[in-house]
Write an enzyme that holds these catalytic residues in place. Structure first.
Site, PDB file in Angstrom:
ATOM      1  N   ARG A 346       0.666  -1.075  -0.123  1.00 24.39           N
ATOM      2  CA  ARG A 346      -0.080   0.012   0.124  1.00 24.39           C
ATOM      3  C   ARG A 346       0.888   1.096  -0.052  1.00 24.39           C
ATOM      4  NH1 ARG A 346      -5.200  -0.062   1.427  1.00 24.39           N
ATOM      5  NH2 ARG A 346      -5.182   1.420   2.987  1.00 24.39           N
ATOM      6  N   HIS A 370      -9.110   5.158   2.292  1.00 20.40           N
ATOM      7  CA  HIS A 370      -8.875   5.815   3.452  1.00 20.40           C
ATOM      8  C   HIS A 370     -10.233   6.958   3.507  1.00 20.40           C
ATOM      9  CE1 HIS A 370      -4.296   5.437   3.355  1.00 20.40           C
ATOM     10  NE2 HIS A 370      -4.765   4.610   4.217  1.00 20.40           N
TER      11      HIS A 370
END
Length: 417
Positions: A346, A370
């Site tokens: 990530r 997010h």
């Protein structure tokens, strides 16, 4: 009347024989051995011996149980008898006082930190793995020390002592997380009327500072190309190999990837729809699939497509692969924990997409699942910027292909700090 009983007499007492009167009794019926002031020992046909007190209150004859012999000795029974007589002399029925005490004890138990914490835990909608982890924190590190305390009476020093025990074994980060959990329980207690304030909030600055921790990740394009070639040549389990490839292509959280189900995958639409229940932020998430990702999943489907999970466990197809499978494969390829991790894919994507390839930060953050808000402060839904994200995911896949083939890498456009 002076006390009549002695320990020796009590020990000799048995069904069918009253040593105090030196006479035989009916072994099928209980009998009493009197002490003084209405206190007596009742011997049951089964051999059990119970302390009782006969008294009068408000014109009525009553009896109060004072415990069983030998758990309650003769001297202890006399002490309990004396305490009950003091209540009676003050005009209080000892039986009513006992009921009130039991009720208060039951209320304290219902409002203990453990009871409230378990109630709070039952209302959380986390993924099961995280729920088990939080429950273990509470069981092992909190409940043994403050679990039985009334939640409204807990103080900051008590929670600090809990945290210090955790810190002493070197688990600084765990101490912070567990105190955060305790704070959430206290806020729930305030909301439900079981406490008036949150003493955990007073610990700010009192805990040891947790060291900054990042998941190891390769962010140099040249080194990433070497990793991609290592993955391509991985000779282990083909399911794990596919998980490695998709970790790089999709940069989903490791838990989300290993729990992926075929029912969530639409190869024709080139989409992976992750339900809210599996997401850390508890919001459904859509992952556009590049042509390369679709090809990998198409090749994998004959192997695992008949089951529930895209990446089934080695021991049981009814469970997803181990949470350590991708990390273990990285270790076998020679990448240690300080160099690359499953979660590190990530950070790899986020860094290179932003600083190397110039994609918009909000596109990247949204694809990372997010918390991203639009200019009006509203959270983007799962389809926000979908076309742009499709292009980004395909561009990322093409870029990885180029790196794996040893092609030119882009120069980073480092941002001013």
């Amino acid at each position: 009347m002076p006390p009549m009983l002695t320990d020796a007499l009590i020990r000799k007492a048995k069904p069918g024989h009253n040593p105090a009167k030196k006479e035989a009794t009916d072994p099928t019926k209980p009998y009493r051995m009197a002490d003084s002031g209405g206190l007596y020992l009742e011997v049951a046909p089964t051999g059990g011996k119970l302390w009782r007190w006969k008294y009068r209150h408000a014109g009525k004859e009553k009896r109060l149980a004072l415990g069983a012999y030998p758990s309650v000795s003769l001297s202890e029974a006399r002490e309990r008898h004396a305490e009950a007589r003091k209540l009676l002399a003050a005009g209080v029925d000892p039986a009513d006082a006992r009921k009130a005490e039991k009720a208060a004890g039951a209320e304290r138990a219902a409002n203990s930190f453990e009871a409230v914490a378990l109630e709070w835990l039952g209302k959380q909608t986390w993924v099961e793995g995280y729920r088990v982890k939080v429950a273990a924190w509470l069981d092992n590190d909190v409940f043994p020390y403050v679990g039985g305390r009334p939640i409204a009476e807990l103080t900051a020093p008590e929670f600090l002592r809990v945290a210090r025990r955790i810190e002493e074994r070197g688990a600084i980060e765990s101490a912070h997380r567990i105190m955060q959990t305790c704070g959430q329980v206290m806020r729930y207690a305030i909301a439900t009327g079981r406490a008036e304030r949150n003493p955990v909030a007073d610990l700010r600055g009192a805990l040891s500072t947790a060291p900054e921790r990042h998941h190891a990740a390769i962010t140099d394009p040249g080194e990433l190309g070497g990793l991609l070639r290592a993955i391509e040549g991985y000779a282990g389990d083909p399911v794990t190999r596919a998980a490695l490839k998709l970790s790089a292509l999709l940069f989903a959280r490791p838990g989300e990837l290993r729990h992926a189900e075929w029912a969530e995958i639409n190869l024709d639409a080139a989409e992976w729809n992750i339900p809210a229940g599996k997401m850390k932020m508890r919001q459904a998430h859509l992952v556009p699939l590049s042509a390369q990702a679709v090809a990998i999943l198409s090749d994998l489907q004959p192997l695992t497509g008949r089951g529930q999970y895209v990446f089934p466990g080695a021991r049981s197809p009814r469970r997803p692969m181990s949470n350590n499978a991708v990390n273990a494969a990285l270790r076998r390829m020679g990448y240690d924990t300080d160099t690359m991790t499953a979660h590190g894919f990530r950070a790899t994507a986020r860094t290179i997409l932003d600083e190397g390839l110039g994609y918009r930060a909000d596109f990247i953050e949204h694809q990372l699942a997010h918390a991203v808000k639009d200019p009006n402060g509203r959270a983007y839904n799962r389809t926000a910027h979908l076309q742009e994200r499709r292009k980004m995911m395909q561009g990322w896949a093409d870029y990885l292909d180029n790196l794996r083939a040893g092609g030119d890498v882009v120069a980073f456009r480092r941002k001013a700090g």
